[in-house]
Design a protein around this motif. Sequence first.
Motif, PDB file in Angstrom:
ATOM      1  N   ARG A  66      -4.012  -7.734  -1.605  1.00 34.87           N
ATOM      2  CA  ARG A  66      -5.016  -6.658  -1.604  1.00 34.87           C
ATOM      3  C   ARG A  66      -6.294  -7.086  -2.316  1.00 34.87           C
ATOM      4  NH1 ARG A  66      -2.096  -3.486  -4.048  1.00 34.87           N
ATOM      5  NH2 ARG A  66      -2.891  -3.768  -6.155  1.00 34.87           N
ATOM      6  N   SER A  74      -0.300  -1.998  -0.196  1.00 35.55           N
ATOM      7  CA  SER A  74      -0.076  -1.283  -1.440  1.00 35.55           C
ATOM      8  C   SER A  74       1.422  -1.221  -1.719  1.00 35.55           C
ATOM      9  CB  SER A  74      -0.655   0.134  -1.385  1.00 35.55           C
ATOM     10  OG  SER A  74      -0.017   0.892  -0.371  1.00 35.55           O
ATOM     11  N   LEU A  75       1.759  -1.068  -2.985  1.00 36.34           N
ATOM     12  CA  LEU A  75       3.151  -0.957  -3.401  1.00 36.34           C
ATOM     13  C   LEU A  75       3.472   0.511  -3.604  1.00 36.34           C
ATOM     14  CD1 LEU A  75       5.796  -2.321  -4.399  1.00 36.34           C
ATOM     15  CD2 LEU A  75       4.781  -2.323  -6.686  1.00 36.34           C
ATOM     16  N   ASP A  76       4.333   1.039  -2.757  1.00 38.37           N
ATOM     17  CA  ASP A  76       4.699   2.452  -2.893  1.00 38.37           C
ATOM     18  C   ASP A  76       5.592   2.676  -4.102  1.00 38.37           C
ATOM     19  OD1 ASP A  76       3.267   3.044  -0.606  1.00 38.37           O
ATOM     20  OD2 ASP A  76       4.990   2.733   0.716  1.00 38.37           O
ATOM     21  N   ALA A  77       6.641   1.857  -4.222  1.00 40.54           N
ATOM     22  CA  ALA A  77       7.586   2.008  -5.327  1.00 40.54           C
ATOM     23  C   ALA A  77       8.546   0.835  -5.310  1.00 40.54           C
ATOM     24  CB  ALA A  77       8.362   3.328  -5.204  1.00 40.54           C
ATOM     25  N   ASP A  79      12.408   0.215  -5.434  1.00 37.50           N
ATOM     26  CA  ASP A  79      13.722   0.853  -5.323  1.00 37.50           C
ATOM     27  C   ASP A  79      14.688   0.052  -6.190  1.00 37.50           C
ATOM     28  OD1 ASP A  79      16.239   1.774  -4.599  1.00 37.50           O
ATOM     29  OD2 ASP A  79      15.713   2.060  -2.492  1.00 37.50           O
TER      30      ASP A  79
END
Length: 497
Positions: A66, A74-77, A79
């Motif tokens: 990015r 982008s990094l959502d989360a 897990d």
Amino acid sequence: MDETDVIVIGGGTGGYSTALRAAALGLEVVLAERDLIGGTCLHRGCIPSKAMLHAAELVDGIAEARERWGVKASLDAVDWPALTATRDDIVDRNHRGVAGALSRAGVRVVPGSAALTGPRSVRVTPAAAAQGAPVEWTARRGIVVATGSRPRTLPGLTPDGRHIVTSDDALFAPGLPVSVLVLGGGAIGVEYASLHRSMGARVTLVEAADRLLPLEDADVSRQLTRGLKRRGIEVLTGARLEAAVPYENGVRATVLTPRGTAQTLDVERLLMAVGRTPVTDGLDLAAAGLTTDERGFLAPADWSRLQTSVPGIHVVGDLLPPPSLGLAHASFAEGLLVAETLAGRTPRPVDYDAVPRVTYSSPQTASVGLSEAAARSRAGDDAVVVNTMPLTAVAKGMVHGQGGMVKVVAERTAASGAAEPSSATAAPGPTPTPAGRVLGVHLVGPHVSEMIAESQLIVGWDAEPADVAQHIHPHPTLSEAVGETYLTLAGRGLHQH
């Protein structure tokens, strides 16, 4: 009392490599292990931590895509359960692989705690009473002690597996912490600091010595520190922990800085990585006439065979004091050496100077042989020549954009020049005539853990820069910086001026 050729106590890397090689040479082997085959490396150290560091590298890659390459990712989360499940699957498959290899080799694995009862006898007490009574074995050829090490802890700090953790249980603490204080700037501490920063934590790294990786070359420490700080890790060297008070949601720690000021940190997790201590409890070494040294190590009387003061009892792995390195790959070599010795062969002793040392942080470090300071101490200032090249001096280094260096320490020949660069910041210049034997190689940057094998051979085979310079490194790669460094030391400098 049952008989066998070889009894191995401990099923970590040193123990199981001894057992496999001894069995391959036709010896009957019993391996006693009170925990899990594979030991710390497989279950709590090398393998799970490197699996997590690979995941961290992927996270860092999203940010680089990015911010540097215009890839709008982008990094959502993260897990966490899925990530740890993949890690555990890798560990499990390796565990089953080692257990299967031992079974196929005919090694008899006996679960339980082993204690010496004499210079050639061992009693193994099953892990659970339901598994039967203790069994005593005698060894016709010899006994190998390979019981490993555990994390060292600090007085007054009791690990709870959540807010105060050791390097053994840090990977298995619940969830991702928001903030971490890492005590210890050796390889383990640096790796965990790097991992937690990649996962988004606020990280403070504290080292009592005046630099990170204090056993490595000073330029390696400088380059690594610069890279970690660039990533937002707070690095405090020459500092020590004054106090740490746990509370419901974390730990309040007071760190004394080199200037004598006290810095208070509220962190969710405090991670101790202040070294490891040998494990000998329950072994009853005295029954065989053995004692440990003042640091708890079981030192060999004969390093060429890793035999203790009691003939027929050998030691491998983390129980060995320096010059052994407490590294899994060194333990493999030690296991091979001892197994072949017990089989009546005369293997070459382990050359600890030629054992690679790697830190899997971001940036990575990889070294083999002597540091510049150690080389000058052994041979004298006038007997050493040094060449350093930044990785960004080659195109692939610019592509990665993480900085780094290649540093080669070699013997000075009679006419190999009066001056040379001695640090990563000096301007390298061509050496008029070829330098002599390569004494040490030090790398910092991306993927250098995969580049050090070449240098291991160079140092191990006493090669000279001219020997290496005749071989062509591929372009464009990071490894061509290594090739360029040797070209210059061989008096054939191309791009380096």
